[in-house]
Motif scaffolding. Structure first.
Motif, PDB file in Angstrom:
ATOM      1  N   SER A 161      -3.981  16.874 -42.077  1.00 52.20           N
ATOM      2  CA  SER A 161      -2.836  15.967 -42.108  1.00 52.20           C
ATOM      3  C   SER A 161      -3.271  14.611 -42.624  1.00 52.20           C
ATOM      4  CB  SER A 161      -2.253  15.826 -40.704  1.00 52.20           C
ATOM      5  OG  SER A 161      -1.515  14.628 -40.591  1.00 52.20           O
ATOM      6  N   ARG A 162      -2.634  14.205 -43.684  1.00 55.67           N
ATOM      7  CA  ARG A 162      -2.957  12.922 -44.292  1.00 55.67           C
ATOM      8  C   ARG A 162      -2.648  11.786 -43.310  1.00 55.67           C
ATOM      9  NH1 ARG A 162      -3.817  10.380 -49.348  1.00 55.67           N
ATOM     10  NH2 ARG A 162      -4.606   8.392 -48.546  1.00 55.67           N
ATOM     11  N   TRP A 163      -1.512  11.961 -42.689  1.00 53.99           N
ATOM     12  CA  TRP A 163      -1.076  10.937 -41.750  1.00 53.99           C
ATOM     13  C   TRP A 163      -2.093  10.750 -40.614  1.00 53.99           C
ATOM     14  CZ3 TRP A 163       0.293  12.656 -36.724  1.00 53.99           C
ATOM     15  CH2 TRP A 163       0.565  11.585 -35.848  1.00 53.99           C
ATOM     16  N   ASP A 192      -5.297   9.073 -41.819  1.00 56.77           N
ATOM     17  CA  ASP A 192      -5.103   7.630 -41.980  1.00 56.77           C
ATOM     18  C   ASP A 192      -5.102   6.921 -40.625  1.00 56.77           C
ATOM     19  OD1 ASP A 192      -4.941   8.004 -44.643  1.00 56.77           O
ATOM     20  OD2 ASP A 192      -2.749   7.766 -44.790  1.00 56.77           O
ATOM     21  N   PHE A 193      -4.472   7.570 -39.667  1.00 53.72           N
ATOM     22  CA  PHE A 193      -4.398   6.986 -38.335  1.00 53.72           C
ATOM     23  C   PHE A 193      -5.809   6.791 -37.761  1.00 53.72           C
ATOM     24  CE2 PHE A 193      -3.912   7.090 -33.742  1.00 53.72           C
ATOM     25  CZ  PHE A 193      -2.858   6.209 -33.546  1.00 53.72           C
ATOM     26  N   HIS A 194      -6.618   7.839 -37.830  1.00 52.94           N
ATOM     27  CA  HIS A 194      -7.998   7.754 -37.337  1.00 52.94           C
ATOM     28  C   HIS A 194      -8.769   6.657 -38.077  1.00 52.94           C
ATOM     29  CE1 HIS A 194      -7.740  11.159 -34.726  1.00 52.94           C
ATOM     30  NE2 HIS A 194      -7.768  12.100 -35.645  1.00 52.94           N
ATOM     31  N   GLN A 195      -8.628   6.652 -39.409  1.00 54.03           N
ATOM     32  CA  GLN A 195      -9.398   5.701 -40.218  1.00 54.03           C
ATOM     33  C   GLN A 195      -9.029   4.254 -39.903  1.00 54.03           C
ATOM     34  OE1 GLN A 195     -11.991   6.029 -41.917  1.00 54.03           O
ATOM     35  NE2 GLN A 195     -12.121   8.253 -42.186  1.00 54.03           N
ATOM     36  N   ALA A 196      -7.737   4.033 -39.751  1.00 56.94           N
ATOM     37  CA  ALA A 196      -7.289   2.663 -39.462  1.00 56.94           C
ATOM     38  C   ALA A 196      -7.858   2.187 -38.130  1.00 56.94           C
ATOM     39  CB  ALA A 196      -5.760   2.613 -39.433  1.00 56.94           C
ATOM     40  N   ALA A 197      -7.893   3.101 -37.157  1.00 56.06           N
ATOM     41  CA  ALA A 197      -8.426   2.730 -35.843  1.00 56.06           C
ATOM     42  C   ALA A 197      -9.928   2.479 -35.920  1.00 56.06           C
ATOM     43  CB  ALA A 197      -8.112   3.827 -34.825  1.00 56.06           C
ATOM     44  N   ALA A 247      -0.563  18.638 -35.700  1.00 56.36           N
ATOM     45  CA  ALA A 247       0.070  17.513 -36.388  1.00 56.36           C
ATOM     46  C   ALA A 247       0.189  17.724 -37.895  1.00 56.36           C
ATOM     47  CB  ALA A 247      -0.705  16.227 -36.120  1.00 56.36           C
ATOM     48  N   ALA A 248      -0.615  18.648 -38.422  1.00 53.84           N
ATOM     49  CA  ALA A 248      -0.541  18.885 -39.864  1.00 53.84           C
ATOM     50  C   ALA A 248       0.802  19.499 -40.241  1.00 53.84           C
ATOM     51  CB  ALA A 248      -1.681  19.809 -40.291  1.00 53.84           C
ATOM     52  N   GLY A 249       1.345  20.268 -39.344  1.00 51.57           N
ATOM     53  CA  GLY A 249       2.577  20.987 -39.650  1.00 51.57           C
ATOM     54  C   GLY A 249       3.819  20.201 -39.276  1.00 51.57           C
ATOM     55  N   LYS A 250       4.776  20.915 -38.747  1.00 52.26           N
ATOM     56  CA  LYS A 250       6.096  20.341 -38.492  1.00 52.26           C
ATOM     57  C   LYS A 250       6.049  19.197 -37.482  1.00 52.26           C
ATOM     58  CE  LYS A 250       7.112  23.805 -34.909  1.00 52.26           C
ATOM     59  NZ  LYS A 250       6.207  23.220 -33.953  1.00 52.26           N
ATOM     60  N   ILE A 275       5.523  13.356 -33.785  1.00 52.10           N
ATOM     61  CA  ILE A 275       4.505  12.577 -33.092  1.00 52.10           C
ATOM     62  C   ILE A 275       4.323  11.183 -33.702  1.00 52.10           C
ATOM     63  CG2 ILE A 275       2.088  12.524 -32.399  1.00 52.10           C
ATOM     64  CD1 ILE A 275       2.103  15.619 -32.644  1.00 52.10           C
ATOM     65  N   SER A 276       4.374  11.133 -35.020  1.00 57.21           N
ATOM     66  CA  SER A 276       3.966   9.894 -35.680  1.00 57.21           C
ATOM     67  C   SER A 276       4.735   8.639 -35.244  1.00 57.21           C
ATOM     68  CB  SER A 276       4.004  10.058 -37.201  1.00 57.21           C
ATOM     69  OG  SER A 276       5.308  10.392 -37.608  1.00 57.21           O
ATOM     70  N   PRO A 277       6.029   8.727 -34.917  1.00 58.45           N
ATOM     71  CA  PRO A 277       6.695   7.480 -34.516  1.00 58.45           C
ATOM     72  C   PRO A 277       6.167   6.921 -33.190  1.00 58.45           C
ATOM     73  CG  PRO A 277       8.302   9.188 -35.050  1.00 58.45           C
ATOM     74  CD  PRO A 277       6.972   9.846 -34.982  1.00 58.45           C
ATOM     75  N   TYR A 278       5.555   7.769 -32.387  1.00 62.75           N
ATOM     76  CA  TYR A 278       5.135   7.332 -31.057  1.00 62.75           C
ATOM     77  C   TYR A 278       3.668   6.926 -30.997  1.00 62.75           C
ATOM     78  CZ  TYR A 278       9.594   9.302 -29.735  1.00 62.75           C
ATOM     79  OH  TYR A 278      10.931   9.552 -29.650  1.00 62.75           O
TER      80      TYR A 278
END
Ligand SMILES: Nc1ncnc2c1ncn2[C@@H]1O[C@H](COP(=O)(O)OP(=O)(O)OP(=O)(O)O)[C@@H](O)[C@H]1O
Ligand SMILES: [Mg+2]
Lengths: 250, 447
Positions: free
Chosen positions: B27-29, B32-37, B123-126, B131-134
């Motif tokens: 999952s790209r999202w 990115d989340f991990h990397q930003a943290a 998280a990669a799928g549907k 999850i991402s908004p939370y």
């Protein structure tokens, strides 16, 4: 054999000597009363016998049932059959009277090698004793002494005493704070415990209690020593004359 | 080998000082989340010794150890799981082993019919959109290095969404269990709860670890939203073994008419730091936050709480109690922040500690920051030994020293336990407390 034999008992608190050589013998079946001015050491004697830790025994002995008790822990003494009804029973929020009393009954039974009481037997036992002391059952579910009136606390002490069935009962000013009716009920409770094997030691300021629980002996404690002993007539004399006249006698 | 294991192998090669990066499962999202943290951690790092918020906790044992991410879920002996399971008590049970959800050990029953359950591994799928908004929303209130490390490193976790008007009924138990490892390991438990309007739920998290000679670092992060008129009870039970270091960052936002209640129960681990941040974000939101700590030996438990009153007419109530024996150390820092808009705030904070040895130490401080003028804030703190008079009274009736101490300490703790709302949970915690106290008093007599 004497039930309790105290010899030359000296005790200090925070380095100050409070008991200065007590001799006292209580035989099975006897009721002794100790009177004396405020601060003379009556509660200290009761506490030292029950094993309160902030008193240091510096000399003497206390043989109870043939065993030296001064080195025993308070709970061991209780298991041996000693009971102290406190002058000022403490409140213990969060510990229910019934839970605590069941733990106490079973600790003592275990020590004596008797089987522990189950919930049913325990309930039966306390119901019977509550009736004797005309206590409301709701007391059992409340925290120990929490929010009890002064008189209710004293009555609760005697109630516990009758449940635990001790060999020696020490009552520290159980009469103070009781109304006239409660004094009668409590005295009946104590008198019901009188028998040929049990000993009772009453600490009191007032002759009135001794009309209900008639003592075999009366002692006067003053400044850490027993300065006079007599029969029940001594209490009447103290009531009439106070403690002053004993100054010269001592 | 699965993709998972490869990713983890890469991670452990990343060596010492840079943060562990959790798998992204394609999952790209999430990547990115991990990397930003991770980047955030590189900026802020671990808290400094002179950081006021971290002054009373010694982090050097954590900083000196090289912790490795758990590569694969380890073996769970059934008898160990049985000791921790609450399934027989009627809880739904979701078990995570070394940070990964383990369906085989879980008892979800009809839970999925009542609420929405998403694991982060999916998280990669549907589920990404769900999850991402939370994820990361609430935690921004706690911008410390540990929170950043969790966001960078978690390998799995859970998002619970309790739909509007749903009362879950049975309590939900989430067990985070760390198994035995041959080297120091770190796990990053991650939980996100969204209670929609009028939802009702009880969520109990247990942190546990199997006894081991290797240290474990549990770095957890929990984010919660209490929707309007919702009722949420959140319990955290820390019962890890004595080799564990534990940090939880928990952030909660409470909306209008919602009633939030928390209990942070600590009996385990060597070093514990709990950051709890509760924001009363809308008028008429209510929060009750409680704590109970039972520590002995060389345990150190540091509870930092913040009650952030952002809006008017919100009551908050806080009661933290500690029982400290041996050489245990306790810290309580309770911050009450009343923002300018938070008129008619009614806040009460109490911290009480019973010290069971001369060597136990408690450090308790309220911290009030009040920017509104029509508010009621009270706070009180007491620390003292067990009451000798009470002890003597009980013993004079034949009760042994151990039993008398158990009764008095239990009564002290009972004050907190009685406030637990969910009856099954209250019963469980009462039993756990008496076990902990009994063991503590037996140990004290033995030594
Ligand atoms: N824990 C203690 N610390 C300091 N002094 C004490 C303590 N206990 C007793 N004393 C002192 O010992 C003396 C005897 O006290 P005690 O309570 O035995 O008297 P008493 O005869 O029972 O008096 P009263 O009739 O007022 O109940 C008093 O001077 C009291 O102040
Ligand atoms: Mg007295």
């Amino acid at each position: 054999m004497a039930l309790l034999e105290v010899k030359n008992l000296h005790a200090t608190v925070q380095g100050r000597e409070i008991l200065k050589g007590i001799d006292l013998t209580i035989n099975p079946g006897e009721v002794h009363a100790i009177m004396g001015p405020n601060g003379s050491g009556k509660s200290t004697l009761a506490s030292v016998l029950a094993g309160r830790e902030n008193y240091e025994v510096t000399n003497g002995s206390a043989i109870f049932n043939g065993k030296e008790i001064l080195h025993m822990s308070p709970d061991e003494r209780a298991c041996e059959g000693l009971f102290l009804a406190f002058q000022y029973p403490v409140e213990i929020p969060g510990v229910s009277t019934s839970y605590f009393l069941k733990a106490a009954v079973n600790a003592i039974r275990k020590y004596r090698g008797e089987p522990e009481l189950d919930a049913m037997d325990f309930l039966k036992l306390i119901k019977e004793k509550m009736k004797l002391l005309e206590m409301d059952q709701s007391f059992m579910n409340r925290s120990i002494n929490e929010g009890f009136s002064g008189g209710e606390k004293k009555r609760n002490e005697i109630f516990q005493m009758t449940v635990l069935d001790p060999k020696l009962c020490i009552l520290d000013e159980t009469d103070s704070g009781l109304d006239i009716d409660a004094l009668k009920i409590v005295s009946q409770g104590v008198n019901a415990l009188r028998n040929s094997t049990r000993g009772i030691l009453l600490v009191t300021h007032y002759q009135r209690l001794l009309n209900y629980i008639v003592p075999d002996f009366v002692h006067v404690l003053r400044d850490g020593k027993i300065i006079k002993s007599g029969d029940k007539s001594l209490a009447l004399e103290l009531e009439a004359r106070g403690y002053g006249w004993l100054e010269n006698a001592a | 080998m699965t993709q998972m294991a490869q990713v983890n192998n890469q991670r452990s090669d990343q060596a010492r000082n840079s943060p562990v990066i959790g798998p992204d499962y394609g999952s790209r999202w999430l990547a990115d989340f991990h990397q930003a943290a991770a980047a955030a951690f590189d900026r802020i790092g671990y808290p400094d010794a002179d950081d006021e918020q971290w002054r009373f906790i010694n982090l050097s044992p954590i900083r000196k150890t090289t912790f490795h991410p758990a590569v694969e879920p380890g073996h769970v002996p059934p008898q160990e799981l049985a000791k921790l399971s609450l399934a027989d008590r009627g809880f739904y049970e979701l078990v995570f082993v070394d940070g990964m959800f383990s369906p085989a050990h879980s008892h979800t029953g009809d839970l999925a019919d009542k609420i929405e359950l998403c694991r982060f591994k999916d998280a990669a799928g549907k589920d990404a959109q769900r999850i991402s908004p939370y994820l990361g929303q609430e935690l921004s209130a706690l911008s410390n290095g540990f929170a950043a490390l969790n966001s960078a490193g978690f390998a799995d976790g859970l998002f619970l969404n309790v739909p509007a008007g749903v009362a879950v009924g049975r309590p939900i138990h989430i067990l985070w269990l760390t198994t035995r490892h041959s080297r120091p390991v770190v796990v990053f438990p991650r939980l996100s709860v969204n209670a929609c309007d009028h939802a009702q739920a009880t969520v109990l998290q247990t942190f546990a670890s199997l006894d081991s000679d290797q240290p474990v670092l549990t770095n957890a992060a929990v984010e919660v939203v209490s929707g309007r008129e919702s009722q949420l009870e959140l319990i955290t039970v820390e019962r890890e073994a004595s080799h564990a270091f534990h940090v939880t960052n928990q952030a909660v936002r409470v909306h209008t008419g919602a009633r939030l209640q928390t209990l942070t129960f600590n009996s385990g681990a060597l070093l514990v730091r709990n950051n709890l941040h509760v924001q009363l974000a809308e008028p008429f939101a209510q929060a009750t936050i409680n704590g109970l700590t039972i520590s002995s030996g060389h345990q150190h438990v540091d509870n930092h709480t913040t009650l952030d009153h952002a809006r008017e007419n919100c009551p908050s109530h806080e009661l933290y109690k500690s029982l400290l024996a041996g050489n245990a150390g306790g810290v309580f820092r309770g911050k009450i922040l009343v923002r300018p808009d938070a008129q008619k705030t009614d806040s009460k904070q109490t911290s009480k500690t019973m010290l069971l040895s001369d060597d136990a130490v408690m450090n308790s401080q309220p911290q009030l920051e009040i920017y509104a003028n029509d508010v009621k804030c009270t706070h009180g703190s007491t620390t003292g030994p067990i009451d000798d008079e009470q002890l003597f009274y009980l013993r004079s009736r034949g009760v042994s020293a151990v039993k008398a101490r158990s009764l008095l300490t239990y009564a002290f703790a009972g004050d907190v336990l009685n406030r637990v709302l969910n009856p099954v949970t209250r019963e469980f915690l009462s039993e756990l407390t008496s076990d902990c106290l009994h063991r503590m008093h037996i140990d004290a007599v033995g030594s």
